[in-house]
Scaffold this active site. Structure first.
Site, PDB file in Angstrom:
ATOM      1  N   HIS A   1       8.958  43.538   7.767  1.00 52.47           N
ATOM      2  CA  HIS A   1       7.914  44.529   8.096  1.00 52.47           C
ATOM      3  C   HIS A   1       7.565  45.378   6.874  1.00 52.47           C
ATOM      4  O   HIS A   1       7.120  46.516   7.027  1.00 52.47           O
ATOM      5  CB  HIS A   1       8.359  45.444   9.242  1.00 52.47           C
ATOM      6  CG  HIS A   1       8.922  44.715  10.426  1.00 52.47           C
ATOM      7  ND1 HIS A   1       8.148  44.281  11.481  1.00 52.47           N
ATOM      8  CD2 HIS A   1      10.185  44.316  10.697  1.00 52.47           C
ATOM      9  CE1 HIS A   1       8.916  43.665  12.367  1.00 52.47           C
ATOM     10  NE2 HIS A   1      10.165  43.665  11.911  1.00 52.47           N
TER      11      HIS A   1
ATOM     12  N   SER B   1      -9.718  48.775 -16.539  1.00 55.13           N
ATOM     13  CA  SER B   1     -10.832  49.290 -15.754  1.00 55.13           C
ATOM     14  C   SER B   1     -11.908  49.787 -16.706  1.00 55.13           C
ATOM     15  O   SER B   1     -11.608  50.230 -17.810  1.00 55.13           O
ATOM     16  CB  SER B   1     -10.342  50.436 -14.868  1.00 55.13           C
ATOM     17  OG  SER B   1     -11.413  51.295 -14.555  1.00 55.13           O
TER      18      SER B   1
ATOM     19  N   LYS C   1      -5.583  52.278 -16.205  1.00 56.32           N
ATOM     20  CA  LYS C   1      -5.357  51.158 -15.296  1.00 56.32           C
ATOM     21  C   LYS C   1      -5.013  49.838 -15.985  1.00 56.32           C
ATOM     22  O   LYS C   1      -5.500  49.512 -17.049  1.00 56.32           O
ATOM     23  CB  LYS C   1      -6.604  50.933 -14.419  1.00 56.32           C
ATOM     24  CG  LYS C   1      -6.922  52.133 -13.566  1.00 56.32           C
ATOM     25  CD  LYS C   1      -6.531  51.967 -12.131  1.00 56.32           C
ATOM     26  CE  LYS C   1      -7.262  50.812 -11.552  1.00 56.32           C
ATOM     27  NZ  LYS C   1      -7.391  50.784 -10.150  1.00 56.32           N
TER      28      LYS C   1
ATOM     29  N   ASN D   1      -4.855  46.160 -14.223  1.00 58.29           N
ATOM     30  CA  ASN D   1      -5.079  45.567 -12.902  1.00 58.29           C
ATOM     31  C   ASN D   1      -4.605  44.117 -12.814  1.00 58.29           C
ATOM     32  O   ASN D   1      -4.811  43.346 -13.750  1.00 58.29           O
ATOM     33  CB  ASN D   1      -6.572  45.619 -12.556  1.00 58.29           C
ATOM     34  CG  ASN D   1      -7.082  47.050 -12.431  1.00 58.29           C
ATOM     35  OD1 ASN D   1      -6.324  47.937 -12.032  1.00 58.29           O
ATOM     36  ND2 ASN D   1      -8.335  47.267 -12.783  1.00 58.29           N
TER      37      ASN D   1
ATOM     38  N   GLU E   1      -5.169  38.778  -7.732  1.00 60.20           N
ATOM     39  CA  GLU E   1      -6.152  39.099  -6.694  1.00 60.20           C
ATOM     40  C   GLU E   1      -7.169  37.972  -6.522  1.00 60.20           C
ATOM     41  O   GLU E   1      -7.556  37.625  -5.403  1.00 60.20           O
ATOM     42  CB  GLU E   1      -6.886  40.394  -7.048  1.00 60.20           C
ATOM     43  CG  GLU E   1      -6.003  41.626  -6.978  1.00 60.20           C
ATOM     44  CD  GLU E   1      -6.708  42.844  -7.558  1.00 60.20           C
ATOM     45  OE1 GLU E   1      -7.488  43.470  -6.840  1.00 60.20           O
ATOM     46  OE2 GLU E   1      -6.482  43.157  -8.740  1.00 60.20           O
TER      47      GLU E   1
END
Ligand code: ARG
Length: 457
Positions: A157, A278, A284, A286, A291
């Site tokens: 979970h 970014s 940032k 990323n 993704e």
């Protein structure tokens, strides 16, 4: 627009928009190698069976081999006005060797020809995917070896559950990708039967020898029913389904990499070459690659549904709908190959921040099960032990402390079964490294997994 091979029955030329709509060469030109190799095997068989003369067969084979060489060296370009790769190759052959070229299509139809081409082409693609999956698994097992003693929280979970090693976590993915290999090999074995000789749908009156063609193409046998031979595209669905599962596994792995590289976790840091910045927020870094892999999973699932839906209402035998199979399965294969090839070095170059993994494992009462197991091993029924452990956790939360910081006196308030050795039993490393059941997280269990996976590779 050049004259169609089937122009005889027609009084008018095809409307040019219709020609573009109908043409598949942009998509199927990539099957040129399979198409030409299939034709060479077919021509050899025609010659051997005396269906055409040996001389003609030789001339055709020579012509086809030259076309293949010229396409490989890019001295010959595809004609994007051609209807498909089959028409293109045949027209080019006739251009080169004259009327003899027109004998190639004896005892054959584009229906069995295209069915053969896709099988041969996808067989090669399946082999390539298996090869890069093996590389991925070998990177995973090397990393797992390196981190067989790196403690991190295991989750259920997405809540800290029990301590595990990072090596153990990684080896779970090795198992998934091993299953993927077996699924792809399975699909490849089932597609490796030759439909050639099914002709348009009903077979032929020529004395063909289908098995000779199949053997020449390294296939396991022939499709036994000619209607099935030309209308079966199950193998595209099987491969698209296997591809979907690989993508699902890559997507789950990507999701974890995205989480792990967040400031909230900071278990890993991706190499600069595999992350992006970014345009506005200078701080940032990323995980775009992970993704994108997660995102591209959607189109691969979509292709599977495209294929299933395209086939579901088709009467036997060939229907033009089936031309749509290639765009879908090729896109799945392209996407898959691209994702695996970029995921593997991304994984290989990432930095594991062991301290953060271990710190996270030290929080969250991750050893509460071990407190219960401690009592159970000393005769307390598990359910009772579970309750005592839970009450201890509640006590710690109240006192803003953790189980290993309690005194023995405090433990004894909850059960007099507790003795000094409870601290040894709930020590983080001990909780992790003593789970030495088969498939467990202990160092020797992970080593056994690594050994077994490497043997399978
Ligand atoms: N381009 C076609 C396809 O991919 C080849 C088969 C055409 N057959 C036909 N009867 N029109 O399906």
């Amino acid at each position: 627009m050049s004259e169609k091979m089937w122009a005889g029955r027609f009084k008018k030329q095809l409307d040019s928009e219709v020609n573009d709509f109908n043409s598949s060469i942009r998509v199927d030109c990539r099957m040129y190698r399979s198409d030409i190799n299939g034709s060479i095997a077919h021509a050899a068989m025609l010659g051997k069976q005396g269906i055409i003369s040996k001389d003609d067969a030789e001339k055709i084979i020579e012509g086809l081999s030259d076309i293949l060489a010229d396409l490989e060296s890019e001295s010959l370009q595809f004609d994007m006005n051609a209807e498909d790769i089959h028409m293109f190759v045949e027209a080019e052959l006739t251009k080169r060797i004259g009327d003899t070229g027109k004998k190639l299509h004896t005892a054959r139809s584009r229906n069995d020809q295209v069915a053969l081409d896709i099988r041969l082409h996808l067989r090669d693609e399946a082999n390539e995917v298996v090869a890069i999956l093996r590389e991925l698994i070998s990177v995973i097992t090397n990393k797992a070896e390196e981190h067989k003693a790196t403690v991190m929280p295991g989750y259920t979970h997405l809540q800290r559950a029990q301590p595990i090693t990072f090596g153990h976590h990684l080896m779970a993915y090795a198992q998934m990708f091993l299953r993927d290999i077996s699924r792809i090999e399975d699909a490849a074995a089932r597609m490796n039967f030759s439909p050639l000789g099914s002709c348009a749908l009903a077979g032929t009156t020529y004395p063909t020898d289908r098995m000779t063609v199949a053997t020449a193409l390294n296939m396991s046998g022939i499709c036994e029913n000619s209607l099935d031979g030309v209308s079966d595209r199950d193998f595209t669905v099987e491969l698209a389904s296997a591809a979907s599962l690989v993508m699902m596994h890559l997507s789950r792995f990507s999701e974890e990499i995205i989480l792990w590289s967040s400031w909230e976790f900071k278990f890993i840091e991706l190499d600069d070459a595999y992350s992006t910045g970014s345009s506005i927020m200078p701080q940032k870094k990323n995980p775009d690659i992970a993704e994108l892999v997660r995102g591209k999973t959607g189109r691969v699932y979509g292709n599977l549904v495209t294929l299933l839906t395209m086939l579901k209402g088709l009467p036997l035998a060939y229907n033009k709908d089936m031309q749509e199979d290639k765009e879908a399965i090729f896109d799945s294969i392209d996407t898959l190959k691209q994702c695996i090839s970029i995921f593997t070095p991304m994984l290989n170059t990432m930095t594991v921040i062991e301290k953060n993994m271990k710190d996270a494992a030290a929080k969250g009462f991750i050893n509460a099960t071990d407190v219960a197991d401690y009592l159970t091993k000393r005769g307390v029924p598990f359910r009772t032990a579970y309750k005592i452990s839970g009450t201890l956790v509640a006590y710690c939360i109240d006192k803003n402390t953790v189980l290993e910081n309690l005194s023995l006196a405090e433990f004894k308030e909850f059960s007099d079964v507790f003795e000094e050795d409870v601290f040894d039993a709930i020590n983080l490393e001990n909780c992790t490294f003593r789970r030495n059941s088969e498939g467990g997280t202990a160092i020797e269990s992970v080593e056994a997994q690594i050994k077994s996976v490497r043997a399978k590779l």
